[in-house]
Design an enzyme around this catalytic site. Sequence first.
Site, short mmCIF file in Angstrom:
data_model
loop_
_atom_site.label_atom_id
_atom_site.label_comp_id
_atom_site.label_asym_id
_atom_site.label_seq_id
_atom_site.Cartn_x
_atom_site.Cartn_y
_atom_site.Cartn_z
N GLU A 1 -12.33 0.46 -9.54
CA GLU A 1 -11.89 -0.41 -10.63
C GLU A 1 -12.90 -0.48 -11.78
O GLU A 1 -12.51 -0.55 -12.95
CB GLU A 1 -11.60 -1.82 -10.10
CG GLU A 1 -10.31 -1.96 -9.32
CD GLU A 1 -10.40 -1.43 -7.91
OE1 GLU A 1 -9.35 -1.26 -7.26
OE2 GLU A 1 -11.54 -1.18 -7.44
N GLU B 1 0.83 -1.21 0.00
CA GLU B 1 0.00 0.00 0.00
C GLU B 1 0.86 1.26 0.00
O GLU B 1 0.54 2.24 -0.68
CB GLU B 1 -0.94 0.00 1.21
CG GLU B 1 -1.96 -1.12 1.24
CD GLU B 1 -3.05 -0.95 0.19
OE1 GLU B 1 -3.05 0.05 -0.54
OE2 GLU B 1 -3.92 -1.85 0.10
N GLU C 1 -18.51 -6.07 -2.45
CA GLU C 1 -17.15 -6.57 -2.33
C GLU C 1 -17.01 -7.97 -2.91
O GLU C 1 -15.96 -8.33 -3.41
CB GLU C 1 -16.71 -6.56 -0.87
CG GLU C 1 -16.16 -5.25 -0.38
CD GLU C 1 -14.82 -4.90 -1.02
OE1 GLU C 1 -13.78 -5.08 -0.38
OE2 GLU C 1 -14.83 -4.42 -2.18
N ASP D 1 -4.47 -9.65 -8.53
CA ASP D 1 -4.87 -8.73 -9.59
C ASP D 1 -3.74 -7.90 -10.20
O ASP D 1 -3.42 -8.01 -11.39
CB ASP D 1 -6.00 -7.81 -9.08
CG ASP D 1 -5.69 -7.17 -7.73
OD1 ASP D 1 -4.61 -7.43 -7.18
OD2 ASP D 1 -6.54 -6.40 -7.24
#
Length: 953
Positions: A406, A147, A388, A294
């Site tokens: 996204e 992150e 989610e 991802d």
Amino acid sequence: MSEAGGGRGCGSAVPQRAPWNLVATTAALYLVMATSVWTAAAAPMSREEKQKLGNQVLEMFDHAYGNYMEHAYPADELMPLTCRGRVRGQEPSRGDVDDALGKFSLTLIDSLDTLVVLNKTKEFEDAVRKVLRDVNLDNDVVVSVFETNIRVLGGLLGGHSLAIMLKEKGEYMQWYNGELLQMAKQLGYKLLPAFNTTSGLPYPRINLKFGIRKPEARTGTETDTCTACAGTLILEFAALSRFTGATIFEEYARKALDFLWEKRQRSSNLVGVTINIHTGDWVRKDSGVGAGIDSYYEYLLKAYVLLGDDSFLERFNTHYDAIMRYISQPPLLLDVHIHKPMLNARTWMDALLAFFPGLQVLKGDIRPAIETHEMLYQVIKKHNFLPEAFTTDFRVHWAQHPLRPEFAESTYFLYKATGDPYYLEVGKTLIENLNKYARVPCGFAAMKDVRTGSHEDRMDSFFLAEMFKYLYLLFADKEDIIFDIEDYIFTTEAHLLPLWLSTTNQSTSKKNTTSEYIELDDSNFDWTCPNTQILFPNDPLYAQSIREPLKNVVDKSCPRGIIRVEESFRSGAKPPLRARDFMATNPEHLEILKKMGVSLIHLKDGRVQLVQHAIQAASSIDAEDGLRFMQEMIELSSQQQKEQQLPPRAVQVVSRPFFGRVVLTAGPAQFGLDLSKHKETRGFVASSKPYNGCSELTNPEAVVGKIALIQRGQCMFAEKARHIQNAGAIGGIVIDDNEGSSSDTAPLFQMAGDGKDTDDIKIPMLFLFSKEGSIILDALREYEEVEVLLSDKAKDRAAILKGKMTPSYIINSNPDMESEEQPFSDGDSENQSTEPLAPGSQEVDLADQESPEDSSLGSPPESPPAAAAGEAADEATDVSPSEQNSDPLENHEPTSLDGECTDLDNQLQEQSETEEDSNPNVSWGNKDQPIDSILADWSEDIEAFEMMEKDEL
């Protein structure tokens, strides 16, 4: 991690028979697309309407960014419900989510290049000065390497990229001399100790001040990391190396990628979700394109684009071929096992895979991108936001939505690739839903439950870094942007890195070792990096022709079974055996099972077990009938349990100054008025006396015609309901007596009866935990009159205010707001988690089920506190609709026959704990905002939210 799940049947009612208990099953989901229907193409959107929507995006960004700067800065993130900053150590820990917070003004850094994209150059210059003046990267805080890399290092590099661009233009940033780059370099060196492993894979966390030095660092003991965590470093690290000339960053990131490539499963060319950073063993062997993996795939392709290294392209294409071979089941993308890629690992999808259609555009594979994007859009239209996680028949699996960007990202790239105005309409829907459901006076609040419309006190930095960037670019023409966006590549956090880095300070060329592992199909390379201007020169309706068959896939997701029955009746053949009709003592039924590849086994404990091996079926049609039959057995096993279950309800505060913007998640009751079948109940609240409601009320005049507030404890829920009903109350809200309890941390439950006939209770009853209940109690003390709406889900504010004076700021926040409500999904049920069988086989136990009294909707990690000795406890049934759902049959897809489709998935809750920061005292903590400094239009609303103190909704 605990896993539980269950199923919901397709179609007709099931007769009362002996319940079935599920052991395991394997199935495949078949989606038959309807014949494409050609209609007129979407009308082009006028320049004026695009400009209007672009301006609306600018206003929304101003609302979010302005409130962060006013109420939260220099904290990392804004808490939009309580109008204050979120500081590590000063708020209750949220586990892994808090690893993104490092006391380095995260939202400001993440928003830097968004300001330039949105033409806010003056604000950008001011923001850069604040970063240089206020941000400290040397805090004693443990943060996520992943992150921190994508948000902070990427934010600093994106800001530097656009700062030097503006300086070259000659108007802004003339004073700038690479200061952001120097901060980025400082941060890069702070992250490097994480790579001190034998494999080269980084530790998942690091201490900004002490690195991994023990014991001060409180890190360096981890053994596992996710594939995306280790594989999403190359863009930022290589850019840092090429900006500064310090090659060490790119070398470390390349080494991590090389190790992941080495450890891929060689026969399937897939990677797992979690890997041991010391041994390289796969810890979680499921593989998909969503959470945990991802951005690893994304960075392989984008590293080729940015750095020009063919090895990255070859690796990506090898993985992509495996994805399309095993994971892609258009329009679905389903996880599989890396060693058994024909075996699905779960029957639900997570929201993070919504980026994949955008990556497929970059790849040049447009058809599956359009299909998956359209499926996701249909899910959004069903639930208002992308949950989610959602099941293969498009029900809610995990109900949260933290304002993820996204889907907007993929919408933007598909519009660029096709030029289809349809995607502008999609973007317009996203804007409307954000304003309609997520906008609050102090910003935009994440959705805690898309089914009820309840909010979470959370506005992540990626919302400003990505959502507004992609939405603005979607509606902007080339002349609306002050620089050429085509000269940059987007990182996974949508930060901009210039393409000219490919020829700057290049590292030593590495030997291409990809071909040593696999013989590559050269035809697969033809699709990569297309020129979007010539994708559809002859067929402007191409995208529409792909979308059209998917229009009803979400609402009608069982077409194959229906067609199968119709064909059977038309041909005169006997319809296939239904599970509800099956009798284990009927020889004819046993013969049909054998034909379908289903075996019946009698176990020593008296149970009867069904096992299916599809390859043993007499034909492919019989194998399909066997899959459906096994699925129906699953439905029978959970039918009795599901009949007892109810989804969560909503308590919406509709009086001034809230006007419907505060929505609290409430537990339902097994008695009284069912709010899902009747009109909602609206009324003012009043506290009952006695407050516990366990005897006849002494203040009936105060509660008559109102919704009574009563405290949990000392008697049964049904007894409380009778007392307030006899006093004339039109509804009741039971508030937990366990001080500090909250639906954020405790499993929601439904209130059970008292063992007697409860048909006499006619009013609706809902349950609130202490923190949610205190919001209503505090409002009642502050404003004396508080009106609430009890319903199955939050109502549209326009409908709430119909016939009443509507505050101007509610109207202005979304001028195109419609009052229509979107449908919400029902809650899911629970069953037992089991290990999968071999591919092509499935197994069902036919045995006793849990007793009807246990109508649990989840498996909470802890039981609620027991009542004190000598005290009569409320009779309660645990329910977790607000928790995450999980499938008991991780490897099975539903195949169903009737018009309503199966839902195997249920609730799963991952509880991750991280250590508290050792130094919670931060001198630059929360900023107190006096009422007179807050926007005049929202003064009453802000006052109400500040009153809530540390309550998290």
